[in-house]
Motif scaffolding. Structure first.
Motif, PDB file in Angstrom:
ATOM      1  N   ASN A 136      -2.759   4.420  -7.251  1.00  0.00           N
ATOM      2  CA  ASN A 136      -1.801   3.445  -7.759  1.00  0.00           C
ATOM      3  C   ASN A 136      -1.728   2.254  -6.827  1.00  0.00           C
ATOM      4  O   ASN A 136      -1.609   2.418  -5.624  1.00  0.00           O
ATOM      5  CB  ASN A 136      -0.402   4.064  -7.830  1.00  0.00           C
ATOM      6  CG  ASN A 136      -0.305   5.121  -8.891  1.00  0.00           C
ATOM      7  OD1 ASN A 136      -0.817   4.947  -9.970  1.00  0.00           O
ATOM      8  ND2 ASN A 136       0.340   6.230  -8.562  1.00  0.00           N
ATOM      9  N   LEU A 137      -1.787   1.070  -7.408  1.00  0.00           N
ATOM     10  CA  LEU A 137      -1.461  -0.114  -6.632  1.00  0.00           C
ATOM     11  C   LEU A 137       0.051  -0.170  -6.525  1.00  0.00           C
ATOM     12  O   LEU A 137       0.776   0.525  -7.233  1.00  0.00           O
ATOM     13  CB  LEU A 137      -1.985  -1.369  -7.337  1.00  0.00           C
ATOM     14  CG  LEU A 137      -3.503  -1.526  -7.381  1.00  0.00           C
ATOM     15  CD1 LEU A 137      -3.874  -2.753  -8.186  1.00  0.00           C
ATOM     16  CD2 LEU A 137      -4.058  -1.663  -5.976  1.00  0.00           C
ATOM     17  N   VAL A 138       0.541  -1.020  -5.654  1.00  0.00           N
ATOM     18  CA  VAL A 138       1.984  -1.170  -5.531  1.00  0.00           C
ATOM     19  C   VAL A 138       2.571  -1.583  -6.860  1.00  0.00           C
ATOM     20  O   VAL A 138       3.648  -1.176  -7.243  1.00  0.00           O
ATOM     21  CB  VAL A 138       2.318  -2.200  -4.434  1.00  0.00           C
ATOM     22  CG1 VAL A 138       3.786  -2.494  -4.381  1.00  0.00           C
ATOM     23  CG2 VAL A 138       1.821  -1.697  -3.090  1.00  0.00           C
ATOM     24  N   SER A 139       1.852  -2.372  -7.604  1.00  0.00           N
ATOM     25  CA  SER A 139       2.306  -2.859  -8.903  1.00  0.00           C
ATOM     26  C   SER A 139       1.064  -3.110  -9.756  1.00  0.00           C
ATOM     27  O   SER A 139       0.020  -3.490  -9.231  1.00  0.00           O
ATOM     28  CB  SER A 139       3.094  -4.159  -8.693  1.00  0.00           C
ATOM     29  OG  SER A 139       3.276  -4.838  -9.906  1.00  0.00           O
ATOM     30  N   PRO A 140       1.154  -2.936 -11.071  1.00  0.00           N
ATOM     31  CA  PRO A 140      -0.011  -3.230 -11.913  1.00  0.00           C
ATOM     32  C   PRO A 140      -0.424  -4.702 -11.842  1.00  0.00           C
ATOM     33  O   PRO A 140      -1.578  -5.036 -12.060  1.00  0.00           O
ATOM     34  CB  PRO A 140       0.460  -2.879 -13.327  1.00  0.00           C
ATOM     35  CG  PRO A 140       1.629  -1.996 -13.149  1.00  0.00           C
ATOM     36  CD  PRO A 140       2.250  -2.360 -11.842  1.00  0.00           C
ATOM     37  N   GLU A 181       1.063 -11.143  -8.223  1.00  0.00           N
ATOM     38  CA  GLU A 181       2.248 -11.254  -7.379  1.00  0.00           C
ATOM     39  C   GLU A 181       1.901 -11.813  -6.010  1.00  0.00           C
ATOM     40  O   GLU A 181       2.686 -12.554  -5.428  1.00  0.00           O
ATOM     41  CB  GLU A 181       2.933  -9.891  -7.251  1.00  0.00           C
ATOM     42  CG  GLU A 181       3.613  -9.458  -8.525  1.00  0.00           C
ATOM     43  CD  GLU A 181       4.206  -8.064  -8.436  1.00  0.00           C
ATOM     44  OE1 GLU A 181       4.310  -7.513  -7.310  1.00  0.00           O
ATOM     45  OE2 GLU A 181       4.578  -7.524  -9.487  1.00  0.00           O
ATOM     46  N   GLU A 182       0.757 -11.467  -5.491  1.00  0.00           N
ATOM     47  CA  GLU A 182       0.349 -12.001  -4.191  1.00  0.00           C
ATOM     48  C   GLU A 182       0.121 -13.504  -4.242  1.00  0.00           C
ATOM     49  O   GLU A 182       0.321 -14.204  -3.262  1.00  0.00           O
ATOM     50  CB  GLU A 182      -0.907 -11.289  -3.686  1.00  0.00           C
ATOM     51  CG  GLU A 182      -0.616  -9.932  -3.103  1.00  0.00           C
ATOM     52  CD  GLU A 182       0.358  -9.983  -1.929  1.00  0.00           C
ATOM     53  OE1 GLU A 182       0.159 -10.793  -0.997  1.00  0.00           O
ATOM     54  OE2 GLU A 182       1.329  -9.221  -1.953  1.00  0.00           O
ATOM     55  N   LEU A 183      -0.297 -14.012  -5.399  1.00  0.00           N
ATOM     56  CA  LEU A 183      -0.478 -15.455  -5.540  1.00  0.00           C
ATOM     57  C   LEU A 183       0.862 -16.186  -5.495  1.00  0.00           C
ATOM     58  O   LEU A 183       0.920 -17.368  -5.185  1.00  0.00           O
ATOM     59  CB  LEU A 183      -1.211 -15.769  -6.846  1.00  0.00           C
ATOM     60  CG  LEU A 183      -2.643 -15.265  -6.919  1.00  0.00           C
ATOM     61  CD1 LEU A 183      -3.220 -15.516  -8.315  1.00  0.00           C
ATOM     62  CD2 LEU A 183      -3.507 -15.916  -5.858  1.00  0.00           C
ATOM     63  N   MET A 184       1.949 -15.489  -5.765  1.00  0.00           N
ATOM     64  CA  MET A 184       3.278 -16.074  -5.750  1.00  0.00           C
ATOM     65  C   MET A 184       3.918 -15.981  -4.355  1.00  0.00           C
ATOM     66  O   MET A 184       5.111 -16.192  -4.190  1.00  0.00           O
ATOM     67  CB  MET A 184       4.170 -15.358  -6.772  1.00  0.00           C
ATOM     68  CG  MET A 184       3.605 -15.276  -8.163  1.00  0.00           C
ATOM     69  SD  MET A 184       3.772 -16.781  -9.065  1.00  0.00           S
ATOM     70  CE  MET A 184       5.483 -16.660  -9.502  1.00  0.00           C
TER      71      MET A 184
END
Length: 144
Positions: A33-37, A42-45
């Motif tokens: 599992n990633l932290v979030s799908p 999200e990292e770009l934000m």
């Protein structure tokens, strides 16, 4: 019955190949599992999140997030000024245990939420909200 050197080498290679094949099969079956799908989006934000965190540091009092039993409690003196908000509890090791709660404007300084599914372990609690036209963000690691 004696085994010669050649048969021993062949058997060693066969057992080694079976061992490697078993390891590959086990690795393929693992659920990762990633932290979030939407982790990469999200990292770009990230820069926007840094601005939100700076806004939070400028507040006279930051929200306090605590967990007792199966209840998440947010203590924040400025809930009355809240325009919209969200509290996320993310379990890095199991995405099925992630939960989201909506925050609402209230004259009370405390909001409580019941966790439907939880297990002991590490959670990342993150709170995002808009207040007086500015966006805010706070994050806390919680071990239950």
């Amino acid at each position: 019955m004696s085994m010669n050197f050649g048969k021993g080498i062949v058997l060693a290679f066969v057992f080694f190949a079976l061992f490697i094949g078993t390891l590959v099969f086990i690795c393929i079956k693992q659920d990762i599992n990633l932290v979030s799908p939407t982790y990469y989006q999200e990292e770009l934000m990230h820069s926007q999140k840094m601005i939100q965190m700076a806004n939070t540091r400028d507040l006279s009092q930051e929200p306090i997030i605590t967990v007792t039993d199966n209840t998440v409690e947010v203590d924040f003196q400025q809930f009355g000024d809240l325009e919209e908000g969200e509290l996320k509890l993310v379990r890095p090791s199991d995405a099925k245990l992630d939960q989201k709660f909506s925050l609402h404007a209230s004259p009370e300084s405390r909001q409580q939420f019941t966790m439907q599914r939880w297990e002991r372990g590490l959670y990342r609690a993150s709170m995002t909200w808009t207040m007086n036209g500015k966006e805010y963000y706070v994050e806390k690691l919680i071990v239950i």
